[in-house]
Write a protein that holds these residues in place. Structure first.
Motif, PDB file in Angstrom:
ATOM      1  N   ALA A  85      48.450  35.177  41.104  1.00 20.36           N
ATOM      2  CA  ALA A  85      47.187  34.473  41.320  1.00 20.36           C
ATOM      3  C   ALA A  85      46.717  34.641  42.771  1.00 20.36           C
ATOM      4  O   ALA A  85      45.533  34.907  43.023  1.00 20.36           O
ATOM      5  CB  ALA A  85      47.353  32.990  40.989  1.00 20.36           C
ATOM      6  N   LEU A  86      47.633  34.491  43.722  1.00 17.21           N
ATOM      7  CA  LEU A  86      47.243  34.679  45.121  1.00 17.21           C
ATOM      8  C   LEU A  86      46.882  36.135  45.407  1.00 17.21           C
ATOM      9  O   LEU A  86      46.014  36.413  46.224  1.00 17.21           O
ATOM     10  CB  LEU A  86      48.367  34.228  46.059  1.00 17.21           C
ATOM     11  N   GLY A  87      47.539  37.055  44.722  1.00 12.01           N
ATOM     12  CA  GLY A  87      47.195  38.465  44.877  1.00 12.01           C
ATOM     13  C   GLY A  87      45.756  38.722  44.483  1.00 12.01           C
ATOM     14  O   GLY A  87      45.021  39.434  45.179  1.00 12.01           O
ATOM     15  N   VAL A  88      45.324  38.121  43.373  1.00 14.30           N
ATOM     16  CA  VAL A  88      43.933  38.270  42.935  1.00 14.30           C
ATOM     17  C   VAL A  88      42.988  37.655  43.956  1.00 14.30           C
ATOM     18  O   VAL A  88      41.949  38.239  44.288  1.00 14.30           O
ATOM     19  CB  VAL A  88      43.743  37.632  41.538  1.00 14.30           C
ATOM     20  N   VAL A  89      43.343  36.497  44.494  1.00 12.49           N
ATOM     21  CA  VAL A  89      42.498  35.849  45.503  1.00 12.49           C
ATOM     22  C   VAL A  89      42.346  36.739  46.733  1.00 12.49           C
ATOM     23  O   VAL A  89      41.230  36.955  47.232  1.00 12.49           O
ATOM     24  CB  VAL A  89      43.091  34.479  45.902  1.00 12.49           C
ATOM     25  N   PHE A  90      43.446  37.299  47.215  1.00 13.62           N
ATOM     26  CA  PHE A  90      43.373  38.113  48.426  1.00 13.62           C
ATOM     27  C   PHE A  90      42.694  39.455  48.177  1.00 13.62           C
ATOM     28  O   PHE A  90      42.005  39.970  49.055  1.00 13.62           O
ATOM     29  CB  PHE A  90      44.761  38.294  49.045  1.00 13.62           C
TER      30      PHE A  90
END
Length: 128
Positions: free
Chosen positions: A72-77
Motif C-alpha cells: 500500500a505504501l509502495g503505491v502511495v510513493f
C-alpha cells in the motif's frame, strides 16, 4: 557435504545503482551551477547541507525499504513520484512553449517514451 551455491548480486542492480548515482550527481550540478555566477558563492557547508536535504530522503527510504515492505505504501510513493514527474514535465513544457519550440519538445517527448519502453524491455529481458 556439498555447499549450496552462493547467491550473487545481480549485475543489473549494480549498474542501476551507479546510473542513479550519476544521474543524481548531474542534477546536483545543474542545480548548483547557476550559483557559480553569483557575486557571493555558497560555502561548502551550505552545499553539503543541500546535498543532505536532497539525497537524505532517498538514502533513508532505501534503508527502510530493505527492512520493511508495504504494498500500500509502495503505491502511495509511486503515485507521489508520478505526480512530481508530471509537475516537472508540465513546467518544462511551459518553458518550451514560451520559447516556441514545439517540434523540439515533441521529438524529445517521443525519445523519452521510447527510452522508457526500452528500459522496461531490458529489465524484462534480464528477468528483473
Amino acid at each position: 557435504m556439498a555447499r549450496p551455491p552462493r547467491r550473487t548480486r545481480c549485475p543489473l542492480a549494480l549498474v542501476l545503482i551507479i546510473g542513479f548515482a550519476l544521474h543524481n550527481a548531474t542534477e546536483g550540478f545543474g542545480i548548483v551551477g547557476p550559483m557559480s555566477g553569483e557575486s557571493e558563492r555558497p560555502s561548502w557547508g551550505f552545499l553539503a547541507l543541500m546535498g543532505l536535504i536532497g539525497g537524505g530522503p532517498t538514502f533513508v527510504g532505501t534503508v527502510i525499504g530493505q527492512a520493511w515492505v508495504s504494498e500500500a505504501l509502495g503505491v502511495v510513493f509511486f503515485a507521489l513520484a508520478a505526480g512530481s514527474i508530471l509537475y516537472v514535465v508540465i513546467q518544462l513544457l511551459e518553458v518550451c512553449r514560451r520559447h516556441a519550440m514545439p517540434v523540439v519538445v515533441a521529438w524529445w517527448i517521443i525519445a523519452g517514451i521510447v527510452l522508457g519502453f526500452a528500459t522496461d524491455f531490458v529489465l524484462v529481458a534480464a528477468g528483473a
